[in-house]
Design a protein around this motif. Structure first.
Motif, mmCIF file in Angstrom:
data_model
loop_
_atom_site.group_PDB
_atom_site.id
_atom_site.type_symbol
_atom_site.label_atom_id
_atom_site.label_comp_id
_atom_site.label_asym_id
_atom_site.label_seq_id
_atom_site.Cartn_x
_atom_site.Cartn_y
_atom_site.Cartn_z
ATOM 1 N N ALA A 132 0.843 -1.196 0.000
ATOM 2 C CA ALA A 132 0.000 0.000 0.000
ATOM 3 C C ALA A 132 0.881 1.250 0.000
ATOM 4 O O ALA A 132 1.852 1.341 0.763
ATOM 5 C CB ALA A 132 -0.917 0.015 1.215
ATOM 6 N N VAL A 133 0.543 2.200 -0.876
ATOM 7 C CA VAL A 133 1.182 3.517 -0.875
ATOM 8 C C VAL A 133 0.089 4.511 -0.513
ATOM 9 O O VAL A 133 -0.859 4.719 -1.268
ATOM 10 C CB VAL A 133 1.795 3.853 -2.243
ATOM 11 N N VAL A 134 0.218 5.085 0.681
ATOM 12 C CA VAL A 134 -0.865 5.869 1.267
ATOM 13 C C VAL A 134 -0.436 7.326 1.454
ATOM 14 O O VAL A 134 0.597 7.596 2.065
ATOM 15 C CB VAL A 134 -1.269 5.275 2.635
ATOM 16 N N GLY A 135 -1.229 8.252 0.923
ATOM 17 C CA GLY A 135 -0.950 9.668 1.111
ATOM 18 C C GLY A 135 -1.858 10.287 2.146
ATOM 19 O O GLY A 135 -2.898 9.720 2.509
ATOM 20 N N ASP A 136 -1.471 11.449 2.647
ATOM 21 C CA ASP A 136 -2.313 12.180 3.598
ATOM 22 C C ASP A 136 -3.722 12.392 3.050
ATOM 23 O O ASP A 136 -3.919 12.634 1.855
ATOM 24 C CB ASP A 136 -1.732 13.572 3.865
ATOM 25 N N MET A 137 -4.715 12.321 3.946
ATOM 26 C CA MET A 137 -6.071 12.767 3.633
ATOM 27 C C MET A 137 -6.192 14.170 4.210
ATOM 28 O O MET A 137 -6.136 14.350 5.437
ATOM 29 C CB MET A 137 -7.104 11.828 4.244
ATOM 30 N N LEU A 138 -6.342 15.148 3.357
ATOM 31 C CA LEU A 138 -6.242 16.547 3.786
ATOM 32 C C LEU A 138 -7.605 17.180 4.076
ATOM 33 O O LEU A 138 -8.650 16.639 3.738
ATOM 34 C CB LEU A 138 -5.509 17.344 2.709
ATOM 35 N N GLU A 139 -7.549 18.334 4.738
ATOM 36 C CA GLU A 139 -8.715 19.193 5.003
ATOM 37 C C GLU A 139 -9.788 18.515 5.851
ATOM 38 O O GLU A 139 -10.977 18.743 5.678
ATOM 39 C CB GLU A 139 -9.329 19.697 3.693
ATOM 40 N N LEU A 140 -9.341 17.659 6.801
ATOM 41 C CA LEU A 140 -10.298 16.993 7.687
ATOM 42 C C LEU A 140 -10.441 17.701 9.029
ATOM 43 O O LEU A 140 -11.319 17.357 9.822
ATOM 44 C CB LEU A 140 -9.879 15.532 7.907
ATOM 45 N N GLY A 141 -9.575 18.664 9.294
ATOM 46 C CA GLY A 141 -9.700 19.460 10.517
ATOM 47 C C GLY A 141 -9.573 18.640 11.781
ATOM 48 O O GLY A 141 -8.667 17.807 11.923
ATOM 49 N N ALA A 142 -10.535 18.817 12.708
ATOM 50 C CA ALA A 142 -10.471 18.207 14.038
ATOM 51 C C ALA A 142 -10.522 16.686 14.001
ATOM 52 O O ALA A 142 -10.055 16.026 14.936
ATOM 53 C CB ALA A 142 -11.612 18.743 14.914
ATOM 54 N N ILE A 143 -11.072 16.107 12.951
ATOM 55 C CA ILE A 143 -11.192 14.649 12.890
ATOM 56 C C ILE A 143 -10.012 13.997 12.152
ATOM 57 O O ILE A 143 -9.993 12.795 11.943
ATOM 58 C CB ILE A 143 -12.514 14.209 12.236
ATOM 59 N N SER A 144 -9.034 14.810 11.778
ATOM 60 C CA SER A 144 -7.925 14.300 10.973
ATOM 61 C C SER A 144 -7.190 13.141 11.657
ATOM 62 O O SER A 144 -6.969 12.087 11.051
ATOM 63 C CB SER A 144 -6.937 15.426 10.661
ATOM 64 N N LYS A 145 -6.813 13.307 12.914
ATOM 65 C CA LYS A 145 -6.060 12.275 13.617
ATOM 66 C C LYS A 145 -6.866 10.987 13.734
ATOM 67 O O LYS A 145 -6.378 9.896 13.414
ATOM 68 C CB LYS A 145 -5.637 12.768 15.006
ATOM 69 N N SER A 146 -8.109 11.104 14.175
ATOM 70 C CA SER A 146 -8.936 9.912 14.391
ATOM 71 C C SER A 146 -9.211 9.173 13.080
ATOM 72 O O SER A 146 -9.257 7.936 13.055
ATOM 73 C CB SER A 146 -10.262 10.287 15.063
ATOM 74 N N GLU A 147 -9.361 9.917 11.980
ATOM 75 C CA GLU A 147 -9.660 9.271 10.695
ATOM 76 C C GLU A 147 -8.426 8.573 10.121
ATOM 77 O O GLU A 147 -8.530 7.495 9.529
ATOM 78 C CB GLU A 147 -10.212 10.283 9.696
ATOM 79 N N HIS A 148 -7.243 9.164 10.303
ATOM 80 C CA HIS A 148 -6.029 8.484 9.858
ATOM 81 C C HIS A 148 -5.777 7.223 10.691
ATOM 82 O O HIS A 148 -5.344 6.198 10.164
ATOM 83 C CB HIS A 148 -4.828 9.435 9.910
ATOM 84 N N LEU A 149 -6.092 7.279 11.980
ATOM 85 C CA LEU A 149 -5.948 6.103 12.838
ATOM 86 C C LEU A 149 -6.962 5.023 12.451
ATOM 87 O O LEU A 149 -6.674 3.829 12.537
ATOM 88 C CB LEU A 149 -6.117 6.491 14.312
ATOM 89 N N ARG A 150 -8.147 5.447 12.005
ATOM 90 C CA ARG A 150 -9.156 4.482 11.544
ATOM 91 C C ARG A 150 -8.668 3.742 10.305
ATOM 92 O O ARG A 150 -8.856 2.540 10.156
ATOM 93 C CB ARG A 150 -10.481 5.199 11.270
ATOM 94 N N ILE A 151 -8.023 4.498 9.408
ATOM 95 C CA ILE A 151 -7.453 3.874 8.210
ATOM 96 C C ILE A 151 -6.350 2.891 8.606
ATOM 97 O O ILE A 151 -6.265 1.779 8.058
ATOM 98 C CB ILE A 151 -6.895 4.946 7.259
ATOM 99 N N ALA A 152 -5.508 3.286 9.566
ATOM 100 C CA ALA A 152 -4.426 2.405 10.040
ATOM 101 C C ALA A 152 -4.989 1.096 10.590
ATOM 102 O O ALA A 152 -4.465 0.005 10.317
ATOM 103 C CB ALA A 152 -3.616 3.121 11.114
#
Length: 325
Positions: free
Chosen positions: A242-262
């Motif tokens: 997997a080659v995964v790039g940042d998901m941008l412009e998520l604001g306050a939920i950015s950390k939790s959403e990247h952890l969900r993807i992880a």
């Protein structure tokens, strides 16, 4: 020149486009379709255009241009023979949909789905819904995804006539085209001739023998998980990277959403997860600041038997990485 375009050229162009469309609607039978949503709007636009082109002159939004400028440009490409105008109405910030509605009120408004996208500016998923729903509140005919609970609730309160479709881009296309009295045969023919745009759920058989699953056009959490599911079905038991790039412009939920993807990626046996950007260190420790630095690492897996999944927000540049492979 940039300031000239921002403060003089674009306002004049917008005003001209607005009244040019008023003229076209008065003297021709042009029909306007507006499409928004958190995912699938570009594909749906392309599919609708593929069908409508078989029935008459069709003008539709081109990719890779900011919709704030693209809509006026697209209107001005019309002429007296144009029968259909198909507009992609992507939004990132509050007020943008109201601007589009000032510029053009479509005959048919389509919302593909509502996910948490651009929440840095729109606040939360309700803010996304509120902004996108302005489209169907300004059209007489609304085409909505009945599998999306927020849209299901929205549709019950609309004054416009609501047509429901089942989840897929093809289903949305069929619904719109039937409203426009396109025959079943023409719809099937148009969908069959539809060409999938670059960098969207595209399978590339690399000369090395590796298979690249290219969905690098853009990314948000739900679109990522949808794309991952498609990839896993395709890759089956083969070796996966997997080659995964940042998901941008998520604001306050950015950390939790990247952890969900992880968490989701961890369920599957990937040989390697390569991150590109600043936020992907929440997903993998094997990260690179930009696609150019990641390129040598990705190339290591260009060999027979490897299936490479590539997904990230457009500005991260993973589409450019694929072009360099």
């Amino acid at each position: 020149m940039r300031h000239f375009k921002k403060f003089l050229y674009h306002p004049i162009k917008n005003l001209f486009a607005k009244y040019y469309l008023v003229f076209l609607r008065k003297f021709t039978s042009i029909k306007v379709v507006g499409i928004t949503g958190s995912a699938g709007k570009t594909t749906t636009k392309e599919m609708i255009a593929s069908v409508l082109k078989l029935s008459g002159s069709t003008v539709y939004s081109k990719d890779n241009i900011d919709p704030v400028y693209n809509i006026a440009t697209t209107i001005l490409r019309c002429n007296l023979k144009t029968k259909y105008l198909v507009l992609e109405m992507g939004i990132e910030k509050p007020g943008e949909m109201n601007f589009y509605m000032w510029l053009v009120k479509p005959d048919i408004g389509v919302i593909t789905n509502i996910f948490p996208t651009h929440t840095e500016f729109l606040g939360n998923i309700e803010g996304v819904l509120n902004e996108k729903s302005i489209l169907v509140k300004n059209t007489n005919l609304a085409v909505l995804n009945k599998n999306d609970q927020r849209l299901l609730f929205l549709g019950k309160g609309l004054k416009s006539k609501v047509y429901w479709f089942n989840k897929t881009n093809e289903s949305a296309t069929e619904t719109v085209c039937k409203i426009l009295n396109i025959s079943e045969n023409q719809i099937k023919k148009g969908l069959k001739s539809y060409q999938k745009p670059n960098h969207r759920l595209k399978v590339v058989n690399h000369q090395s023998g590796a298979v690249i699953f290219d969905d690098s056009y853009n990314s948000n959490p739900e679109a990522f998980l949808f794309s991952l599911k498609k990839f896993l079905l395709y890759a089956k038991n083969n070796k996966k990277v997997a080659v995964v790039g940042d998901m941008l412009e998520l604001g306050a939920i950015s950390k939790s959403e990247h952890l969900r993807i992880a968490k989701n990626l961890a369920k599957y046996k990937f040989e390697k997860i390569i991150g590109v950007g600043n936020l992907v260190n929440l997903i993998t420790k094997n990260t690179f600041l930009n696609y150019e630095k990641a390129l040598p690492e990705v190339k290591k897996y260009l060999k027979p038997g490897f299936y490479i999944f590539i997904k990230g927000s457009r500005s991260i540049g993973l589409d450019k990485l694929i072009d360099r492979l």
